[in-house]
Design a protein around this motif. Structure first.
Motif, PDB file in Angstrom:
ATOM      1  N   PRO A 205      31.368  -5.069 -10.368  1.00 48.44           N
ATOM      2  CA  PRO A 205      32.403  -6.047 -10.742  1.00 48.44           C
ATOM      3  C   PRO A 205      33.696  -5.407 -11.238  1.00 48.44           C
ATOM      4  CG  PRO A 205      30.263  -6.738 -11.568  1.00 48.44           C
ATOM      5  CD  PRO A 205      30.073  -5.361 -11.012  1.00 48.44           C
ATOM      6  N   GLU A 206      33.587  -4.294 -11.964  1.00 47.40           N
ATOM      7  CA  GLU A 206      34.789  -3.637 -12.474  1.00 47.40           C
ATOM      8  C   GLU A 206      35.671  -3.134 -11.333  1.00 47.40           C
ATOM      9  OE1 GLU A 206      31.478  -3.614 -15.313  1.00 47.40           O
ATOM     10  OE2 GLU A 206      31.665  -2.858 -13.257  1.00 47.40           O
ATOM     11  N   THR A 207      35.038  -2.612 -10.288  1.00 52.52           N
ATOM     12  CA  THR A 207      35.773  -2.103  -9.133  1.00 52.52           C
ATOM     13  C   THR A 207      36.299  -3.246  -8.274  1.00 52.52           C
ATOM     14  OG1 THR A 207      34.228  -0.237  -9.175  1.00 52.52           O
ATOM     15  CG2 THR A 207      35.675  -0.424  -7.262  1.00 52.52           C
ATOM     16  N   VAL A 208      35.521  -4.311  -8.165  1.00 48.48           N
ATOM     17  CA  VAL A 208      35.972  -5.497  -7.436  1.00 48.48           C
ATOM     18  C   VAL A 208      37.230  -6.066  -8.084  1.00 48.48           C
ATOM     19  CG1 VAL A 208      35.401  -7.895  -6.883  1.00 48.48           C
ATOM     20  CG2 VAL A 208      33.724  -6.094  -6.488  1.00 48.48           C
ATOM     21  N   LYS A 209      37.238  -6.151  -9.409  1.00 51.27           N
ATOM     22  CA  LYS A 209      38.406  -6.682 -10.118  1.00 51.27           C
ATOM     23  C   LYS A 209      39.643  -5.850  -9.822  1.00 51.27           C
ATOM     24  CE  LYS A 209      40.061  -8.194 -14.657  1.00 51.27           C
ATOM     25  NZ  LYS A 209      41.412  -7.634 -14.460  1.00 51.27           N
TER      26      LYS A 209
END
Length: 343
Positions: free
Chosen positions: A325-329
């Protein structure tokens, strides 16, 4: 550009605090720079596989033999040998299932998760040659290796090998490390005499939010509404998947940066999925996303001259993975988006 500035700042912060071997590809760099935690550090996989016959209520084939991949006693993926495609039920070791979520029939509109091909596509040669498949479990179940080989004889002679190893990464969850190669003595050509480009991977998420506009009957499956890729000019670009944008917009058949990636996001709980292009020799890689199924076609261009044995040969290295999720954001916040009129 905001993407380059943000990424540079993220790297400078991390490098100031730690010392490590810098990853060589953009997906790995971003996962590190966005400080995605090791959610699966304690997971010890125990992979196994077995052939299972699945009965369906509808469709062309009422019974299909799948090679089912498990971690412990729960399902991770399903391999359809006849279609040379792997259907990842999940990349998350905490989301494996006791029963594969098959629908009444099996097709591209009823996938279990994320589908990826396990053999090369080339005109008139897809599934037309002799196919051999070898699956082995290694490291006491910590890895599973799937090797698919195609050979062709006759008017055209050649071979192709896909060597895929499944493992569990502490940050990404389940990951496939892949090497591919293809050799052919007489490449197919277009009317201009140019070599046609082999497609190494075709991959597709279960049902995108584009499904709302296509009247897909399973709304619980609507996710992954955007495609993002790291372009050869070092820009992060993407679009909302819809019949107008996918392969008709400004990103049609886009060259992907060596070491770049193509991603579908966001998915359940903020995760995404990506195919990282790790290495492709001297040949350019292209991505084309279909406007019907939103599947990504990933190609490698053949060299202009043959090797000493008279065959045109191209090899590549890839990683099929989840994006935290951190990379997706970071992708959502920093990509150059082309909405094509869809909000």
């Amino acid at each position: 550009m905001r993407f380059q500035t943000s990424l540079a700042l993220a790297f400078s912060t991390i490098l100031a605090a730690t010392t490590f071997a810098q990853p060589v590809d953009e997906a790995a760099k971003l996962v590190t720079a966005t400080a995605a935690p090791a959610r699966f550090a304690d997971h010890k996989p125990k992979f196994s596989f077995a052939t299972e016959t699945i009965d369906f209520k509808a469709g062309d084939k009422k019974s299909i033999d799948f090679i089912m991949i498990k971690d412990g006693d729960k399902y991770v993926a399903a391999l359809h040998p006849g279609m040379n495609q792997l259907d990842m039920i999940t990349f998350n070791p905490t989301k494996t299932v006791e029963k594969p979520p098959f629908k009444d029939y099996y097709a591209w509109g009823t996938l279990l998760g994320v589908r990826i091909t396990t053999a090369a596509w080339y005109p008139e040669m897809w599934a037309s040659g002799k196919v051999s498949r070898d699956i082995t479990v290694g490291d006491n179940g910590a890895t599973l290796r799937l090797k698919t080989t195609q050979t062709w004889t006759g008017e055209r002679n050649g071979d192709s090998t896909f060597d895929m190893t499944l493992r569990c990464d502490p940050v990404l969850g389940y990951v496939w490390d892949i090497t591919t190669d293809l050799a052919i003595d007489k490449p197919f050509t277009n009317p201009k005499g140019e070599f046609l480009t082999p497609e190494f991977f075709n991959w597709q998420v279960r049902v995108t939010k584009m499904g709302r506009r296509n009247n897909q009957p399973w709304p619980e499956s609507w996710d992954h509404e955007r495609t993002v890729f790291h372009r050869s000019d070092d820009k992060l670009v993407g679009f909302f998947m819809n019949p107008e944008a996918n392969d008709r917009g400004p990103f049609k058949r886009t060259d992907v940066k060596e070491g770049g990636y193509v991603a579908k996001l966001p998915g359940p709980e903020g995760w995404g999925v990506a195919l990282a292009h790790l290495e492709k020799g001297a040949s350019a890689a292209r991505n084309n996303t279909c406007n019907m199924w939103a599947d990504s076609h990933n190609y490698l261009k053949l060299p202009k001259s043959p090797d000493a044995d008279g065959k045109y040969r191209i090899a590549g290295k890839w990683r099929f993975q989840a994006l935290p999720p951190e990379t997706v954001k970071f992708n959502l916040d920093n990509a150059q988006w082309d909405r094509m009129g869809v909000k």
